[in-house]
Write an enzyme that holds these catalytic residues in place. Structure first.
Site, PDB file in Angstrom:
ATOM      1  N   CYS A 116      31.113  36.827  32.686  1.00 15.41           N
ATOM      2  CA  CYS A 116      31.093  37.055  31.243  1.00 15.41           C
ATOM      3  C   CYS A 116      31.012  38.533  30.931  1.00 15.41           C
ATOM      4  O   CYS A 116      30.217  38.965  30.099  1.00 15.41           O
ATOM      5  CB  CYS A 116      29.910  36.327  30.621  1.00 15.41           C
ATOM      6  SG  CYS A 116      30.079  34.569  30.758  1.00 15.41           S
ATOM      7  N   ASP A 117      31.788  39.329  31.639  1.00 12.11           N
ATOM      8  CA  ASP A 117      31.862  40.755  31.337  1.00 12.11           C
ATOM      9  C   ASP A 117      33.322  41.048  31.082  1.00 12.11           C
ATOM     10  O   ASP A 117      34.181  40.711  31.898  1.00 12.11           O
ATOM     11  CB  ASP A 117      31.342  41.587  32.520  1.00 12.11           C
ATOM     12  CG  ASP A 117      31.195  43.049  32.146  1.00 12.11           C
ATOM     13  OD1 ASP A 117      32.126  43.602  31.510  1.00 12.11           O
ATOM     14  OD2 ASP A 117      30.167  43.640  32.483  1.00 12.11           O
TER      15      ASP A 117
END
Ligand SMILES: *Cc1c(COP(=O)(O)O)cnc(C)c1O
Length: 380
Positions: free
Chosen positions: A328-329
């Site tokens: 989730c980056d």
């Protein structure tokens, strides 16, 4: 890509041990890469750059084959010594070392150190008396896909002073090193650095200090999407430049291959987690893998290294895809500026094989960022 790797992956799947992405490395390929370096540069000692892949099986194999090692930290030194390799086959090639790490390396028997400024020379003189030092000079990294410019080395004019300082402090001013940039696709790029090195030899010679060694660094490429010249072409080009700049007084030489030694020996198997579009009329498809920048593919930073990717659907019609990792980056995107063409028929859950991933993958992988474990490594 070797049959042994494919067989290993098939057996892993049959045994139900398929638990996420992994890198499989074939030692036979490392053995033949070592032989190619030894043959193509017959008068040059090979110092494997441990950071490319420090798997104990690789270090043991290379140690048995007679290789020497370029290390950057005390831990890497210990990993090499654990193979039974003697410390006189180790070069501490990092120009940025804590004084206590230099002292520890000296205790372990290491006597060859890189420097690129007076302050580093002074640390070595204090805790590793009498050692040999070589000074790294800057190289602009032109022609390299993964340039290493600026951070390491000093200008050649300064190297003369640094080595003279080392001599005055009782160290052995031993030679000059450089790195022409990693994944260097132009075998002629060693020429400029060798010219600078010969100038440093000459200037110090006039002051009564006789250097002996040129460390030609790494930079030897591995094959990704584009073809690269064979090691032999590098050997010939380097030898021509040595003759041109040093005449019949060719110094002792060493090379420090990392990528070129292990890159093509490894392959990653990964899985397609999701395929989607951002709008109904989106022209590119997003393909998310279970591997990304944080669990092995850090060298896709700025889309510098483009890995060959194989799927079971190869041969079908292809379309432009943005390829991304699972975390989730939002920086965890592999290829977007220059999209990757993948088969239209590629499905969620399909396996993909990422080739040329034996170097700079497993050790660049974060320890559990977002709960994703570090990349598993199998050496066969
Ligand atoms: C990383 C490194 C190498 C290896 O470079 P490759 O391009 O992978 O061959 C060699 N020498 C030094 C000092 C390094 O830091």
């Amino acid at each position: 890509m070797t049959d042994r790797i494919i067989e290993f992956l098939n057996a892993r799947r049959r045994a139900g041990r398929d638990d996420g992405p992994c890198m499989v490395l074939d030692l036979n390929v490392v053995r033949s890469n070592y032989a190619a370096f030894a043959q193509s540069l017959p008068d040059t000692r090979v110092f494997y750059a441990v950071k490319a892949n420090p798997a104990p099986e690789i270090l043991s194999l290379l140690s048995d084959l007679g290789s020497c090692f370029d290390i950057a930290s005390v831990v890497e030194a210990e990993q090499v010594l654990a193979t039974g390799c003697s410390p006189d086959r180790i070069s501490f090639g990092n120009t940025i070392k804590k004084e206590r790490d230099i002292a520890r390396a000296y205790e372990l028997g290491i006597r060859l150190f890189a420097v690129d400024c007076d302050a580093e020379v002074e640390k070595i003189a204090r805790v590793a008396p009498n050692s040999k030092v070589f000074c790294r000079i800057l190289c602009d990294g032109a022609g390299a896909e993964w340039p290493l410019s600026r951070k390491f080395g000093c200008v050649p004019e300064m190297a003369v002073g640094v080595l003279e300082h080392a001599h005055r402090l009782g160290l052995q001013a031993y030679g000059v090193s450089f790195h022409v940039g990693s994944q260097q696709r132009n075998p002629r790029m060693w020429d400029g650095a060798l010219k600078s090195a010969s100038g440093i030899f000459r200037e110090l010679g006039e002051r009564g200090i006789h250097l002996q060694m040129v460390n030609l660094g790494g930079g030897f490429p591995t094959k990704y999407l584009k073809d690269v010249p064979a090691v032999r072409a590098y050997g010939q080009s380097i030898f021509r430049s040595l003759r041109k700049h040093f005449g019949n007084r060719i110094p002792e030489t060493i090379i420090e291959p990392g990528r070129g030694m292990v890159g093509n020996a490894g392959m990653i198997e990964a899985e397609v987690v999701l395929i989607s579009r951002k709008s109904a009329d989106d022209t590119v498809k997003w393909v998310y893998l279970d591997i990304g920048k944080f669990n092995g593919l850090a060298e896709t930073m700025d889309e510098m290294i483009r890995y060959p990717i194989r799927t079971d659907f190869d041969g079908d019609e292809v379309e432009a895809c943005v390829l991304a990792g699972p975390t989730c980056d939002s920086v965890d995107v592999l290829y977007e500026k220059d999209p990757y063409f993948l088969p239209v028929s590629l499905e969620i859950g399909a396996k993909v094989l990422i080739e040329g991933t034996g170097a700079y993958t497993t050790t660049y992988s974060a320890v559990g960022f977002n709960g994703f474990p570090p990349l598993k490594s199998y050496v066969i």
